[in-house]
Design a protein around this motif. Structure first.
Motif, PDB file in Angstrom:
ATOM      1  N   THR A  41      11.945   0.391 -22.358  1.00  9.51           N
ATOM      2  CA  THR A  41      12.987   1.408 -22.578  1.00  9.51           C
ATOM      3  C   THR A  41      13.939   0.951 -21.251  1.00  9.51           C
ATOM      4  OG1 THR A  41      11.544   3.069 -23.354  1.00  9.51           O
ATOM      5  CG2 THR A  41      13.477   3.823 -22.324  1.00  9.51           C
ATOM      6  N   GLY A  42      15.203   1.223 -21.887  1.00 10.72           N
ATOM      7  CA  GLY A  42      16.229   0.911 -20.862  1.00 10.72           C
ATOM      8  C   GLY A  42      16.726  -0.581 -20.932  1.00 10.72           C
ATOM      9  N   LYS A  43      16.172  -1.371 -21.147  1.00  9.98           N
ATOM     10  CA  LYS A  43      16.520  -2.862 -21.294  1.00  9.98           C
ATOM     11  C   LYS A  43      17.752  -3.153 -22.652  1.00  9.98           C
ATOM     12  CE  LYS A  43      13.486  -4.496 -18.316  1.00  9.98           C
ATOM     13  NZ  LYS A  43      14.062  -5.102 -16.954  1.00  9.98           N
ATOM     14  N   ARG A  44      18.442  -4.070 -22.266  1.00 10.78           N
ATOM     15  CA  ARG A  44      19.544  -4.525 -23.180  1.00 10.78           C
ATOM     16  C   ARG A  44      18.773  -5.589 -23.936  1.00 10.78           C
ATOM     17  NH1 ARG A  44      23.712  -8.346 -24.154  1.00 10.78           N
ATOM     18  NH2 ARG A  44      25.547  -7.363 -24.925  1.00 10.78           N
ATOM     19  N   ILE A  45      19.052  -5.551 -25.298  1.00 12.62           N
ATOM     20  CA  ILE A  45      18.509  -6.564 -26.263  1.00 12.62           C
ATOM     21  C   ILE A  45      19.536  -7.052 -27.108  1.00 12.62           C
ATOM     22  CG2 ILE A  45      16.877  -6.845 -28.228  1.00 12.62           C
ATOM     23  CD1 ILE A  45      15.417  -6.580 -25.492  1.00 12.62           C
ATOM     24  N   MET A  46      19.513  -8.423 -27.620  1.00 11.93           N
ATOM     25  CA  MET A  46      20.488  -8.969 -28.518  1.00 11.93           C
ATOM     26  C   MET A  46      19.812  -9.411 -29.384  1.00 11.93           C
ATOM     27  SD  MET A  46      23.632 -11.675 -28.134  1.00 11.93           S
ATOM     28  CE  MET A  46      24.640 -10.392 -27.318  1.00 11.93           C
ATOM     29  N   LEU A  47      19.960  -9.062 -30.905  1.00 14.32           N
ATOM     30  CA  LEU A  47      19.557  -9.720 -32.047  1.00 14.32           C
ATOM     31  C   LEU A  47      20.703 -10.870 -32.581  1.00 14.32           C
ATOM     32  CD1 LEU A  47      17.572  -6.849 -33.637  1.00 14.32           C
ATOM     33  CD2 LEU A  47      16.875  -8.404 -31.695  1.00 14.32           C
ATOM     34  N   GLU A  48      20.243 -11.948 -33.147  1.00 11.39           N
ATOM     35  CA  GLU A  48      21.210 -12.886 -33.653  1.00 11.39           C
ATOM     36  C   GLU A  48      21.076 -13.124 -35.064  1.00 11.39           C
ATOM     37  OE1 GLU A  48      22.058 -14.868 -29.379  1.00 11.39           O
ATOM     38  OE2 GLU A  48      21.626 -16.074 -30.894  1.00 11.39           O
ATOM     39  N   CYS A  49      22.058 -13.309 -35.491  1.00 14.28           N
ATOM     40  CA  CYS A  49      22.072 -13.818 -37.108  1.00 14.28           C
ATOM     41  C   CYS A  49      22.991 -14.929 -37.342  1.00 14.28           C
ATOM     42  CB  CYS A  49      22.186 -12.723 -37.975  1.00 14.28           C
ATOM     43  SG  CYS A  49      22.461 -13.068 -39.747  1.00 14.28           S
TER      44      CYS A  49
END
Lengths: 115, 113
Positions: free
Chosen positions: A15-23
């Protein structure tokens, strides 16, 4: 090679972390989409883009942001992840010339778990 | 807001049985698509129906678009274990929904040998 790829395939975060998903896509399609899938709820649209300069909110965009870096790349970010964002995330593409038919081609998905 | 109600949500049958999945809405769609999704993969398009009353067949799968273009059905004849998966209907429309799809909740089909 797959036409629509997503990275990572699985991610566990706190919780609170920044996440990036790539496509990324090699289909040459202009339109790209991000969906979220939860059991019993089908696919819900988060954001979509008709070209590099066009970004639109979907039905559940709160808590998410996107970036269309190129025709072939569309990234989804969770600025501050929360547990109810735990879900399967899918990227999809469609051809501009598909008109209202809008047949879509999906990536393999990212399973995200927020603890 | 356009909605697609898909039923049943779960279907568990024996190999060789027939089944029908329904997709209903109060809204009119320009086309209706059916996708199948297997575990660990994204949905894959099976068929698109466009004209009211249209029937399309894909081997043992028969797809029908309602006359008013508000509903659709998927019928599988003599189901096989390989048919197991999540089936999703999705509607496309113009206007403010142009370029987007509205998805049903999905039907999880399990075919037992």
């Amino acid at each position: 090679d797959a036409d629509v790829t997503q990275t990572p395939r699985n991610r566990i975060t706190k919780t609170g972390k920044r996440i990036m998903l790539e496509c990324s896509q090699t289909k040459g399609h202009d339109r790209m989409y991000w969906y979220r899938q939860d059991p019993g709820l089908g696919l819900r649209l988060i954001y979509y883009s008709f070209d590099v300069k066009d970004i639109n909110k979907g039905e559940i965009s709160d808590g998410y942001s996107v970036s269309r870096q190129a025709q072939a790349k569309f990234s989804l970010s969770l600025e501050s992840a929360i547990p109810n964002q735990t879900a399967l995330y899918f990227c999809a593409t469609s051809d501009l010339w598909a008109g209202t038919y809008n047949e879509q081609f999906f990536g393999p998905g990212t399973r995200l778990t927020v603890l | 807001t356009q909605l697609l109600e898909q039923s049943p949500q779960f279907l568990s049958i024996q190999e060789g049985e027939n089944l029908t999945v329904y997709c209903n809405s109060s809204s009119v769609f320009s086309s209706l698509q059916w996708y199948r999704q297997e575990p660990g993969e994204g949905p894959v398009l099976l068929v698109t129906v466009v004209t009211g009353g249209e029937v399309k067949k894909l081997k043992r799968l028969t797809f029908q678009f309602g006359d008013a273009r508000k509903d659709s059905s998927l019928h599988i004849t003599a189901a096989q274990p390989g048919d197991t998966g999540l089936y999703l209907c999705a509607g496309a429309a113009g206007g403010t929904s142009y370029g987007k799809l509205t998805f049903g909740q999905g039907t999880i089909l399990t075919v037992h040998p």
